[in-house]
Design a protein around this motif. Sequence first.
Motif, PDB file in Angstrom:
ATOM      1  N   SER A  66       0.872  -1.258  -0.100  1.00 25.40           N
ATOM      2  CA  SER A  66       0.022   0.201   0.069  1.00 25.40           C
ATOM      3  C   SER A  66       0.948   1.174  -0.137  1.00 25.40           C
ATOM      4  N   PHE A  67       1.946   1.156   0.803  1.00 23.20           N
ATOM      5  CA  PHE A  67       2.789   2.296   0.724  1.00 23.20           C
ATOM      6  C   PHE A  67       3.572   2.546  -0.609  1.00 23.20           C
ATOM      7  N   ALA A  68       4.044   1.469  -1.262  1.00 23.94           N
ATOM      8  CA  ALA A  68       4.659   1.390  -2.400  1.00 23.94           C
ATOM      9  C   ALA A  68       3.352   1.897  -3.678  1.00 23.94           C
ATOM     10  N   HIS A  69       2.336   1.589  -3.410  1.00 21.28           N
ATOM     11  CA  HIS A  69       1.088   1.973  -4.190  1.00 21.28           C
ATOM     12  C   HIS A  69       0.984   3.656  -4.209  1.00 21.28           C
ATOM     13  N   GLY A  70       1.174   4.144  -2.987  1.00 18.11           N
ATOM     14  CA  GLY A  70       1.166   5.499  -2.620  1.00 18.11           C
ATOM     15  C   GLY A  70       2.334   6.184  -3.356  1.00 18.11           C
ATOM     16  N   THR A  71       3.261   5.788  -3.234  1.00 22.23           N
ATOM     17  CA  THR A  71       4.509   6.280  -3.797  1.00 22.23           C
ATOM     18  C   THR A  71       4.391   6.567  -5.289  1.00 22.23           C
ATOM     19  N   ASN A  72       3.802   5.439  -5.908  1.00 20.51           N
ATOM     20  CA  ASN A  72       3.881   5.511  -7.554  1.00 20.51           C
ATOM     21  C   ASN A  72       2.330   5.899  -8.078  1.00 20.51           C
ATOM     22  N   ASP A  73       1.318   5.279  -7.819  1.00 21.24           N
ATOM     23  CA  ASP A  73       0.019   5.469  -8.455  1.00 21.24           C
ATOM     24  C   ASP A  73      -0.434   6.894  -8.060  1.00 21.24           C
ATOM     25  N   VAL A  74      -0.310   7.270  -6.809  1.00 23.36           N
ATOM     26  CA  VAL A  74      -0.835   8.783  -6.588  1.00 23.36           C
ATOM     27  C   VAL A  74      -0.013   9.932  -7.211  1.00 23.36           C
ATOM     28  N   ALA A  75       1.304   9.440  -7.331  1.00 21.91           N
ATOM     29  CA  ALA A  75       2.179  10.571  -8.221  1.00 21.91           C
ATOM     30  C   ALA A  75       1.666  10.497  -9.670  1.00 21.91           C
ATOM     31  N   ASN A  76       1.278   9.540 -10.265  1.00 25.27           N
ATOM     32  CA  ASN A  76       1.049   9.397 -11.461  1.00 25.27           C
ATOM     33  C   ASN A  76      -0.352  10.211 -11.746  1.00 25.27           C
ATOM     34  N   ALA A  77      -1.266  10.246 -10.673  1.00 24.35           N
ATOM     35  CA  ALA A  77      -2.313  10.939 -10.856  1.00 24.35           C
ATOM     36  C   ALA A  77      -2.378  12.492 -10.439  1.00 24.35           C
ATOM     37  N   VAL A  78      -1.618  12.784  -9.594  1.00 24.30           N
ATOM     38  CA  VAL A  78      -1.180  14.237  -9.220  1.00 24.30           C
ATOM     39  C   VAL A  78      -0.229  15.018 -10.108  1.00 24.30           C
ATOM     40  N   GLY A  79       0.785  14.034 -10.636  1.00 30.12           N
ATOM     41  CA  GLY A  79       1.727  14.827 -11.559  1.00 30.12           C
ATOM     42  C   GLY A  79       1.337  15.838 -12.753  1.00 30.12           C
ATOM     43  N   PRO A  80       0.253  15.470 -13.412  1.00 30.71           N
ATOM     44  CA  PRO A  80      -0.150  16.591 -14.358  1.00 30.71           C
ATOM     45  C   PRO A  80      -0.759  17.857 -13.540  1.00 30.71           C
ATOM     46  N   LEU A  81      -1.610  17.536 -12.676  1.00 31.50           N
ATOM     47  CA  LEU A  81      -2.210  18.688 -11.762  1.00 31.50           C
ATOM     48  C   LEU A  81      -1.261  19.542 -11.252  1.00 31.50           C
ATOM     49  N   ALA A  82      -0.059  18.544 -10.506  1.00 23.46           N
ATOM     50  CA  ALA A  82       1.163  19.579 -10.052  1.00 23.46           C
ATOM     51  C   ALA A  82       1.760  20.589 -10.978  1.00 23.46           C
ATOM     52  N   VAL A 104      -2.550  19.738  -3.350  1.00 22.23           N
ATOM     53  CA  VAL A 104      -2.518  18.904  -4.427  1.00 22.23           C
ATOM     54  C   VAL A 104      -2.350  17.438  -4.242  1.00 22.23           C
ATOM     55  N   MET A 105      -1.626  17.001  -3.035  1.00 24.05           N
ATOM     56  CA  MET A 105      -1.451  15.630  -2.544  1.00 24.05           C
ATOM     57  C   MET A 105      -2.478  15.342  -1.522  1.00 24.05           C
ATOM     58  N   VAL A 106      -3.278  16.198  -0.989  1.00 28.91           N
ATOM     59  CA  VAL A 106      -4.644  15.668  -0.466  1.00 28.91           C
ATOM     60  C   VAL A 106      -5.577  15.333  -1.476  1.00 28.91           C
ATOM     61  N   VAL A 107      -5.641  16.081  -2.605  1.00 26.91           N
ATOM     62  CA  VAL A 107      -6.617  15.717  -3.582  1.00 26.91           C
ATOM     63  C   VAL A 107      -6.287  14.224  -4.171  1.00 26.91           C
ATOM     64  N   GLY A 108      -5.173  13.807  -4.544  1.00 25.90           N
ATOM     65  CA  GLY A 108      -4.466  12.538  -4.792  1.00 25.90           C
ATOM     66  C   GLY A 108      -4.986  11.573  -3.952  1.00 25.90           C
ATOM     67  N   ALA A 109      -4.815  11.876  -2.723  1.00 26.49           N
ATOM     68  CA  ALA A 109      -4.929  10.694  -1.735  1.00 26.49           C
ATOM     69  C   ALA A 109      -6.457  10.788  -1.522  1.00 26.49           C
ATOM     70  N   LEU A 116     -10.820   3.423  -4.519  1.00 30.28           N
ATOM     71  CA  LEU A 116     -11.029   2.089  -3.997  1.00 30.28           C
ATOM     72  C   LEU A 116     -12.122   1.681  -3.192  1.00 30.28           C
ATOM     73  N   GLY A 117     -12.580   2.662  -2.193  1.00 26.96           N
ATOM     74  CA  GLY A 117     -13.881   2.533  -1.703  1.00 26.96           C
ATOM     75  C   GLY A 117     -15.243   2.048  -2.644  1.00 26.96           C
ATOM     76  N   LEU A 118     -15.110   2.691  -3.741  1.00 24.92           N
ATOM     77  CA  LEU A 118     -16.537   2.714  -4.609  1.00 24.92           C
ATOM     78  C   LEU A 118     -16.337   1.704  -5.450  1.00 24.92           C
ATOM     79  N   PHE A 119     -15.231   1.580  -6.421  1.00 21.37           N
ATOM     80  CA  PHE A 119     -15.181   0.636  -7.142  1.00 21.37           C
ATOM     81  C   PHE A 119     -14.038  -0.540  -7.004  1.00 21.37           C
ATOM     82  N   GLY A 120     -13.311  -0.505  -5.873  1.00 22.78           N
ATOM     83  CA  GLY A 120     -12.197  -1.367  -5.713  1.00 22.78           C
ATOM     84  C   GLY A 120     -12.685  -2.752  -5.483  1.00 22.78           C
ATOM     85  N   PRO A 121     -13.781  -3.102  -4.685  1.00 24.15           N
ATOM     86  CA  PRO A 121     -14.092  -4.354  -4.332  1.00 24.15           C
ATOM     87  C   PRO A 121     -14.369  -5.378  -5.421  1.00 24.15           C
ATOM     88  N   LYS A 122     -14.671  -4.818  -6.680  1.00 23.88           N
ATOM     89  CA  LYS A 122     -14.851  -5.868  -7.980  1.00 23.88           C
ATOM     90  C   LYS A 122     -13.495  -6.230  -8.391  1.00 23.88           C
TER      91      LYS A 122
END
Length: 247
Positions: A66-82, A104-109, A116-122
């Motif tokens: 989960s930590f690794a996921h935050g270091t990479n995937d969240v960065a992918n999402a907020v990179g263009p916004l930043a 910006v980081m709060v928005v990504g997190a 994850l909560g809405l569409f992650g279970p599937k």
Amino acid sequence: MALKGLKRIWQPSGLEVVLVSSAAFAIAWGLGHQHVAKAVQGLKNRKKDIYGLFDVPLIIGAALLSFAHGTNDVANAVGPLAAIVSTIGPDAAIASKVSIPLWVMVVGAFGIALGLGLFGPKLITVVGQKITRLNSPRAYCIALSAAITVLIATNLGLPVSSTHIAVGAVFGVGFLREFAENPNRRKLRPGHKLNATAQDAFESRNVRGTRRLVRRNFVLSIAAAWVITVPASAALAAAIYAALQLL
């Protein structure tokens, strides 16, 4: 973590990193040794009980993933916004490195947690239950290998998909089971001891009678998704940008 994530509050030397890592290893080994020694008392010689020894390591491995996921995937999402924020702010400029505001980081997190909560279970059901049968040791190997891969990619500055990496780890465990339980890929007789035991819910057989412990339909669909998603997202982004230019 020491060289990258904590650089703003602590800038250790190489020797300090080695010393701290060694101390952390010794503490973790000591706690782990005590936990296992306590857990094996009265443990029955059954696979189910032995697999239970991996429950705590699995939780730790999942936390690391989960930590690794935050270091990479969240960065992918907020990179263009930043990048956008840095160019339209009061000190607008195009630079190789940009400062990332806290919001910006709060928005990504928040966004990744909400998704994850809405569409992650599937997706959790597919990865954890429908590709191959998993237990604590297998899941631990998957979580640890995926976390290591993502962290290495992150340290190299490579944006990768944690989901694809984790699914690849699931495939690796499943196909290794097939190879280990079918030595020399030989055909199993109908009365073979493997057939006399409880059947695996994921088990199927090919024309030669070899056991298959990975559902091939998911292998093909996920592999196709790996190939399709990159050009599909590129085409969609180009189409949206073209529409915005027209407007």
